[in-house]
Design a protein around this motif. Sequence first.
Motif, PDB file in Angstrom:
ATOM      1  N   SER A   1      -8.995  17.554  -9.598  1.00  0.00           N
ATOM      2  CA  SER A   1      -9.400  17.423 -10.999  1.00  0.00           C
ATOM      3  C   SER A   1      -8.782  18.519 -11.865  1.00  0.00           C
ATOM      4  O   SER A   1      -8.947  18.510 -13.082  1.00  0.00           O
ATOM      5  N   CYS A   2      -8.081  19.472 -11.244  1.00  0.00           N
ATOM      6  CA  CYS A   2      -7.413  20.532 -12.003  1.00  0.00           C
ATOM      7  C   CYS A   2      -5.918  20.245 -12.126  1.00  0.00           C
ATOM      8  O   CYS A   2      -5.123  21.171 -12.337  1.00  0.00           O
ATOM      9  N   ASP A   3      -5.546  19.005 -11.950  1.00  0.00           N
ATOM     10  CA  ASP A   3      -4.151  18.563 -12.089  1.00  0.00           C
ATOM     11  C   ASP A   3      -3.208  19.276 -11.123  1.00  0.00           C
ATOM     12  O   ASP A   3      -2.089  19.656 -11.475  1.00  0.00           O
ATOM     13  N   ARG A   4      -3.691  19.451  -9.901  1.00  0.00           N
ATOM     14  CA  ARG A   4      -2.839  19.995  -8.840  1.00  0.00           C
ATOM     15  C   ARG A   4      -2.697  18.932  -7.743  1.00  0.00           C
ATOM     16  O   ARG A   4      -3.625  18.156  -7.510  1.00  0.00           O
ATOM     17  N   LEU A   5      -1.556  18.942  -7.084  1.00  0.00           N
ATOM     18  CA  LEU A   5      -1.339  18.029  -5.959  1.00  0.00           C
ATOM     19  C   LEU A   5      -1.277  18.845  -4.678  1.00  0.00           C
ATOM     20  O   LEU A   5      -0.467  19.768  -4.565  1.00  0.00           O
ATOM     21  N   TRP A   6      -2.144  18.494  -3.739  1.00  0.00           N
ATOM     22  CA  TRP A   6      -2.219  19.213  -2.455  1.00  0.00           C
ATOM     23  C   TRP A   6      -1.433  18.418  -1.424  1.00  0.00           C
ATOM     24  O   TRP A   6      -1.733  17.242  -1.163  1.00  0.00           O
ATOM     25  N   VAL A   7      -0.435  19.078  -0.849  1.00  0.00           N
ATOM     26  CA  VAL A   7       0.528  18.402   0.015  1.00  0.00           C
ATOM     27  C   VAL A   7       0.632  19.176   1.319  1.00  0.00           C
ATOM     28  O   VAL A   7       1.078  20.324   1.331  1.00  0.00           O
ATOM     29  N   LEU A   8       0.205  18.570   2.413  1.00  0.00           N
ATOM     30  CA  LEU A   8       0.337  19.245   3.708  1.00  0.00           C
ATOM     31  C   LEU A   8       1.632  18.797   4.363  1.00  0.00           C
ATOM     32  O   LEU A   8       1.832  17.619   4.632  1.00  0.00           O
ATOM     33  N   ASP A   9       2.520  19.760   4.592  1.00  0.00           N
ATOM     34  CA  ASP A   9       3.779  19.474   5.284  1.00  0.00           C
ATOM     35  C   ASP A   9       3.598  19.844   6.754  1.00  0.00           C
ATOM     36  O   ASP A   9       3.281  20.982   7.083  1.00  0.00           O
ATOM     37  N   THR A  10       3.790  18.860   7.646  1.00  0.00           N
ATOM     38  CA  THR A  10       3.633  19.147   9.073  1.00  0.00           C
ATOM     39  C   THR A  10       4.832  19.914   9.622  1.00  0.00           C
ATOM     40  O   THR A  10       4.775  20.420  10.738  1.00  0.00           O
ATOM     41  N   GLY A  11       5.919  19.937   8.846  1.00  0.00           N
ATOM     42  CA  GLY A  11       7.117  20.648   9.282  1.00  0.00           C
ATOM     43  C   GLY A  11       7.878  19.937  10.384  1.00  0.00           C
ATOM     44  O   GLY A  11       8.778  20.513  10.992  1.00  0.00           O
ATOM     45  N   THR A  12       7.509  18.681  10.644  1.00  0.00           N
ATOM     46  CA  THR A  12       8.027  18.005  11.840  1.00  0.00           C
ATOM     47  C   THR A  12       9.064  16.929  11.539  1.00  0.00           C
ATOM     48  O   THR A  12       9.204  16.441  10.420  1.00  0.00           O
ATOM     49  N   PHE A  13       9.746  16.545  12.595  1.00  0.00           N
ATOM     50  CA  PHE A  13      10.558  15.341  12.647  1.00  0.00           C
ATOM     51  C   PHE A  13      10.156  14.590  13.910  1.00  0.00           C
ATOM     52  O   PHE A  13       9.994  15.192  14.963  1.00  0.00           O
ATOM     53  N   GLY A  14       9.995  13.265  13.809  1.00  0.00           N
ATOM     54  CA  GLY A  14       9.681  12.467  14.990  1.00  0.00           C
ATOM     55  C   GLY A  14       8.204  12.153  15.077  1.00  0.00           C
ATOM     56  O   GLY A  14       7.413  12.550  14.227  1.00  0.00           O
ATOM     57  N   ILE A  15       7.844  11.419  16.126  1.00  0.00           N
ATOM     58  CA  ILE A  15       6.444  11.032  16.340  1.00  0.00           C
ATOM     59  C   ILE A  15       6.207  10.992  17.838  1.00  0.00           C
ATOM     60  O   ILE A  15       7.106  10.649  18.597  1.00  0.00           O
ATOM     61  N   GLY A  16       4.991  11.363  18.236  1.00  0.00           N
ATOM     62  CA  GLY A  16       4.643  11.328  19.661  1.00  0.00           C
ATOM     63  C   GLY A  16       5.523  12.290  20.438  1.00  0.00           C
ATOM     64  O   GLY A  16       5.771  13.427  20.006  1.00  0.00           O
ATOM     65  N   ASN A  17       6.059  11.837  21.577  1.00  0.00           N
ATOM     66  CA  ASN A  17       6.799  12.750  22.436  1.00  0.00           C
ATOM     67  C   ASN A  17       8.213  13.045  21.931  1.00  0.00           C
ATOM     68  O   ASN A  17       8.952  13.787  22.563  1.00  0.00           O
TER      69      ASN A  17
END
Length: 418
Positions: free
Chosen positions: A127-143
């Motif tokens: 509500s304060c006009d901010r966007l919260w973005v979590l970057d996992t720092g990853t490439f790929g999925i699973g193993n």
Amino acid sequence: MNNISFLSISFLIFVKITTCTFKLQEQFKWSILDYVYDNGFARHQALTTKRFIPENNLPVGIEIWKDKLFVTVPRWKPGVPSTLNYISLQNTEDKSPPLKPYPDWRSNEFANCNSGLSTVYRIKADSCDRLWVLDTGTFGIGNTTQNPCPYALNIFNLTSNKRLRRYELRPEDTNPNTFIANIAVDIGKDCEDAFAYMSDELGYGLVVYSWKQNSSWRFSHSYFMPDPLAGDFNIDGLNFQWDKEGIFGMSLSPKLVTGEKILYFSPLASNREFAVSTRILRNSSKVDNSYHDFVALRERGPNSHVTAKVMDDYGIQFMNLIDRNAVGCWNSAINRYGANAIDIVDQDETKLIFPSDIKIDRFGYVWVLSDKMSNFLISRLDYNETNFRILFAPVDVLVANTACADYRSFGNDFFFKF
Ligand SMILES: *[C@@H]1O[C@H](CO)[C@@H](O)[C@H](O)[C@H]1NC(C)=O
Ligand SMILES: *[C@@H]1O[C@H](CO)[C@@H](O)[C@H](O)[C@H]1NC(C)=O
Ligand SMILES: *[C@@H]1O[C@H](CO)[C@@H](O)[C@H](O)[C@H]1NC(C)=O
Ligand SMILES: *[C@@H]1O[C@H](CO)[C@@H](O)[C@H](O)[C@H]1NC(C)=O
Ligand SMILES: *[C@@H]1O[C@H](CO)[C@@H](O)[C@H](O)[C@H]1NC(C)=O
């Protein structure tokens, strides 16, 4: 666009919707994603160098802020040029618009730990006009996962499109199994009094970040674990097991009279809902001393795996029921949680195959992204068909004639009911 013209556009859309009999209205649809390049040459070059491989791009998360509709695309496979993107809601002519990197291409550079974003799943505008973005720092999925960068929370000023902060999670916030795809944001008495809650689906934890203290801590609890009996999935004719998947979907209640909120959460391999007060989560000294502060609610019944949920200002929760190609609701202000209290607001065997994310905008519209994620991961998509859709409807239209419908009669009073 200023607020007034956006309001009038919303009003026009609303009038259009209420004259239709169906509920969720398809606003955008794609068979395959594309991006806005500076020019045709740049796009062509990205395609020939395979920096852009269209069929490897799957949208997984959305958020709405004013006239921007954000769309995230994880870097699970090569050829995803930008992970955080948006489309403009001003241009409603193009039903399959290309995605624009947010805030720009440079900020979406893979493996640039300081100023880029590698893989973003869910995002939250506050509500304060901010966007919260979590970057996992990853490439790929699973193993196949590589992690060139650590998990980092990036917070943008949506008005200036500038990044306000980047906070790397502490090494103690994660473990070798960590996979955090979801974030909830809790604004207290002012914009400084802000917390993010991040669910560690495969490492079984809940990481809390305090904006004011600029620090983080991690809760562990057995309620974050998968239910060993609930790991079997059947979606769109595919059978598969997601049996290690713990805490994932989260939604925050409105403020209680005591000032705290309730965080509702559920493991993915589970048909059960759990809850905890934000008063506990906000207190870092509760980390090792809060087993009994977490509450188990009743079960939703079989075939009710959930990955995304959101609650409106009146305590109505909407959740994706991925096994049923449906969106469900629970009105927490009038009903105790449980199978009987949960109703379906919309269901569609074609349009709602894997409703991957659900958000509510400031005008009381529910937005849903469906993306056939399980087909993408376990089988393959047919790119001659429509694969991704963004649909929306006003809350009132969705809950009409459901168990959640006793709407607004409670006003802003909210009762904490299990
Ligand atoms: C990775 O997972 C895939 C699919 O589950 C499997 O076929 C493959 O053998 C695994 N590879 C390794 C190195 O474990
Ligand atoms: C965001 O940017 C706007 C416009 O530049 C500015 O007025 C506002 O103070 C900024 N907000 C924060 C939290 O920095
Ligand atoms: C927040 O803490 C990190 C270290 O964990 C530091 O690098 C960063 O500068 C801090 N940011 C603010 C705004 O204090
Ligand atoms: C935080 O938790 C500790 C330990 O339970 C308690 O002593 C303290 O009063 C709490 N702090 C706040 C601000 O509630
Ligand atoms: C899509 O349609 C074209 C033309 O009908 C066909 O050649 C192609 O094989 C189809 N692709 C898929 C993935 O089914």
